[in-house]
Design a protein around this motif. Structure first.
Motif, PDB file in Angstrom:
ATOM      1  N   ARG A 282       0.819  -1.211   0.000  1.00  0.00           N
ATOM      2  CA  ARG A 282       0.000   0.000   0.000  1.00  0.00           C
ATOM      3  C   ARG A 282       0.853   1.262   0.000  1.00  0.00           C
ATOM      4  O   ARG A 282       0.348   2.361  -0.215  1.00  0.00           O
ATOM      5  N   THR A 284       3.252   4.206  -1.076  1.00  0.00           N
ATOM      6  CA  THR A 284       3.440   4.915  -2.338  1.00  0.00           C
ATOM      7  C   THR A 284       4.732   5.700  -2.306  1.00  0.00           C
ATOM      8  O   THR A 284       5.217   6.104  -1.242  1.00  0.00           O
ATOM      9  N   ASP A 286       6.425   9.161  -3.865  1.00  0.00           N
ATOM     10  CA  ASP A 286       6.127  10.426  -4.520  1.00  0.00           C
ATOM     11  C   ASP A 286       7.241  10.694  -5.524  1.00  0.00           C
ATOM     12  O   ASP A 286       8.418  10.738  -5.141  1.00  0.00           O
ATOM     13  N   CYS A 298       9.100   8.918   0.125  1.00  0.00           N
ATOM     14  CA  CYS A 298       8.280   7.784   0.547  1.00  0.00           C
ATOM     15  C   CYS A 298       8.007   7.907   2.033  1.00  0.00           C
ATOM     16  O   CYS A 298       8.881   8.317   2.806  1.00  0.00           O
ATOM     17  N   TYR A 322       2.004   9.741  -7.470  1.00  0.00           N
ATOM     18  CA  TYR A 322       2.211   8.674  -6.500  1.00  0.00           C
ATOM     19  C   TYR A 322       2.119   7.315  -7.194  1.00  0.00           C
ATOM     20  O   TYR A 322       1.206   7.072  -7.994  1.00  0.00           O
ATOM     21  N   TYR A 323       3.081   6.434  -6.864  1.00  0.00           N
ATOM     22  CA  TYR A 323       3.152   5.120  -7.500  1.00  0.00           C
ATOM     23  C   TYR A 323       3.429   4.052  -6.441  1.00  0.00           C
ATOM     24  O   TYR A 323       3.972   4.345  -5.364  1.00  0.00           O
ATOM     25  N   ARG A 324       3.087   2.826  -6.790  1.00  0.00           N
ATOM     26  CA  ARG A 324       3.322   1.701  -5.883  1.00  0.00           C
ATOM     27  C   ARG A 324       4.821   1.457  -5.766  1.00  0.00           C
ATOM     28  O   ARG A 324       5.498   1.161  -6.748  1.00  0.00           O
ATOM     29  N   GLU A 325       5.339   1.533  -4.555  1.00  0.00           N
ATOM     30  CA  GLU A 325       6.787   1.541  -4.357  1.00  0.00           C
ATOM     31  C   GLU A 325       7.434   0.188  -4.609  1.00  0.00           C
ATOM     32  O   GLU A 325       8.480   0.104  -5.266  1.00  0.00           O
ATOM     33  N   PRO A 363      -0.781   5.866 -12.018  1.00  0.00           N
ATOM     34  CA  PRO A 363      -0.608   6.525 -10.717  1.00  0.00           C
ATOM     35  C   PRO A 363      -1.638   6.051  -9.702  1.00  0.00           C
ATOM     36  O   PRO A 363      -2.698   5.541 -10.052  1.00  0.00           O
ATOM     37  N   ARG A 364      -1.308   6.246  -8.445  1.00  0.00           N
ATOM     38  CA  ARG A 364      -2.178   5.898  -7.343  1.00  0.00           C
ATOM     39  C   ARG A 364      -2.677   7.152  -6.638  1.00  0.00           C
ATOM     40  O   ARG A 364      -2.085   8.228  -6.756  1.00  0.00           O
ATOM     41  N   ARG A 366      -2.701   8.752  -3.205  1.00  0.00           N
ATOM     42  CA  ARG A 366      -1.862   8.533  -2.037  1.00  0.00           C
ATOM     43  C   ARG A 366      -2.706   8.269  -0.800  1.00  0.00           C
ATOM     44  O   ARG A 366      -3.654   8.993  -0.523  1.00  0.00           O
TER      45      ARG A 366
END
Length: 396
Positions: A282, A284, A286, A298, A322-325, A363-364, A366
């Protein structure tokens, strides 16, 4: 059946079959390896299978008496490894036992009736392609497979299609998408056709585990099965007929407005340095571009980290996305090449490219991470308590 063979040759063949054996024993016959001795061809054909995967390979043998037997596959492979002799004899008896001899060691194993073994049928494919470095392709793309694909089985498969004498390998979890293009040899179809294979992840992992790094693999398709050929090994699995999205259509829609060039090693080290508790899916990251750097931040409930990477030919982003890390880190690790071209479109879709591979992640939104200002100091009264305290003072 009475056969005599060189232990090292049989061990090499049986090791390629062992990963195809099922891990459970719900069907006892499938826990065994089916051995068939052919006196004319002077070889033994060994078959292993689970409910969905089948594999077959042959090795040379002196056949004193032709026949067949089903012997527990795990025990057979273990004995072949522990035997100290160079040669091995296997002799079966009507009492449903098999005697294995090598050097001074002799073992007796129970066998299963060969007639009850579900023999696989390897049909001749109508389309085939030959590809090298298949294990490497699986390693570079399997991270983007959907983990729980029971409702959407196609996205638990590696999509392989042919275009312009290249095999294009695609995987997606519907949040990110990765694609690799490699040269391929094709047969039995015209240039206008574009064959497409959906290789289930369990079959891809099995084939990768038994192939050498640069060993050629031929993949064929029939009406119902995928067939794999590699240096005497033949394997099959059911062909997936489910719908798979069109990657080319998605990629045509991505038009990066912001871009930069960054060194892959620096990008990978920066993502690895971000502190995320247990790599929470979960979490994200930046990501934003400035005139000369790529900024990564992060945060989770326990820590906050940020770092910058030197970027060239940059067109800055107006804000961060924001993306899944965890998946982004795996994607950068699999990209080959010294430089990565980073592209972001106006909606935040992130596109990473090298010479022969790309990765796309949407993108997600956040997740809310409480800042220091949001966290109340220890011992401070809650708002409701403060109101009650004020009312009591006023009444007094």
């Amino acid at each position: 059946m009475y056969i005599h063979f060189i232990r090292s040759q049989a061990l090499s063949a049986l090791k390629k079959l062992q990963p195809a054996l099922p891990r459970d024993n719900l069907i006892p016959q499938l826990s065994g390896i089916h051995l068939e001795a052919d006196a004319e061809r002077k070889e033994v054909t060994a078959t292993a299978r689970s409910t969905a995967l089948a594999a077959r390979i042959s090795f040379p043998s002196e056949v004193e008496e032709a026949g067949s037997a089903v012997i527990n596959g795990t025990l057979l492979c273990q004995l072949m490894e522990k035997f100290s002799g160079d040669d091995v004899d296997i002799q079966t008896f009507p009492t449903e036992n098999a005697v294995l001899r090598s050097g001074r060691a002799t073992f007796t194993l129970a066998t299963l009736p060969p007639a009850s073994y579900p023999q696989p049928v390897f049909q001749d494919p109508y389309v085939t392609i030959t590809i090298t470095n298949f294990p490497q392709l699986v390693g570079r793309t399997s991270f983007a497979l959907m983990q729980n694909s029971s409702e959407k089985p196609a996205y638990g498969c590696i999509r392989l299609n042919v275009a312009n004498s290249h095999a294009i390998v695609t995987t997606t979890d519907l949040e990110g998408l990765t694609q690799v293009a490699v040269p391929v040899t094709t047969e039995n179809f015209s240039a206008k056709e574009s064959p497409m294979f959906l290789i289930p992840s369990y079959a891809a992992r099995y084939i990768s585990s038994v192939l050498d790094a640069k060993e050629a693999l031929t993949i064929g398709i029939t009406d119902h099965e995928l067939i794999f050929f590699a240096h005497g090994l033949r394997a099959s699995c059911p062909a997936c007929k489910a719908e798979f999205l069109d990657p080319s259509m998605i990629l045509r829609r991505i038009k990066p407005c912001y871009s930069a060039l960054v060194e892959r090693e620096a990008f990978c080290n920066a993502l690895h340095s971000l502190t995320v508790s247990a790599k929470d899916p979960r979490a994200t990251v930046d990501l934003g571009l400035t005139d000369d750097s790529l900024t990564l931040k992060c945060a989770d409930l326990f820590s906050r980290t940020s770092t910058n990477i030197t970027a060239t030919a940059a067109r800055p982003t107006p804000r961060v996305f924001y993306y899944r890390e965890d998946i982004l880190e795996k994607a950068v690790q699999t990209l080959q090449g010294s430089v990565i071209r980073v592209g972001i479109d106006q909606d935040g879709a992130l596109l990473l490219r090298t010479k022969e591979q790309l990765y796309l992640q949407m993108p997600r939104t956040r997740a809310f991470i409480p800042s220091a200002a949001d966290v109340k100091k220890k011992g401070s009264p809650k708002p409701s308590q403060a109101k009650r305290t004020g009312a009591k003072r006023k009444a007094a």
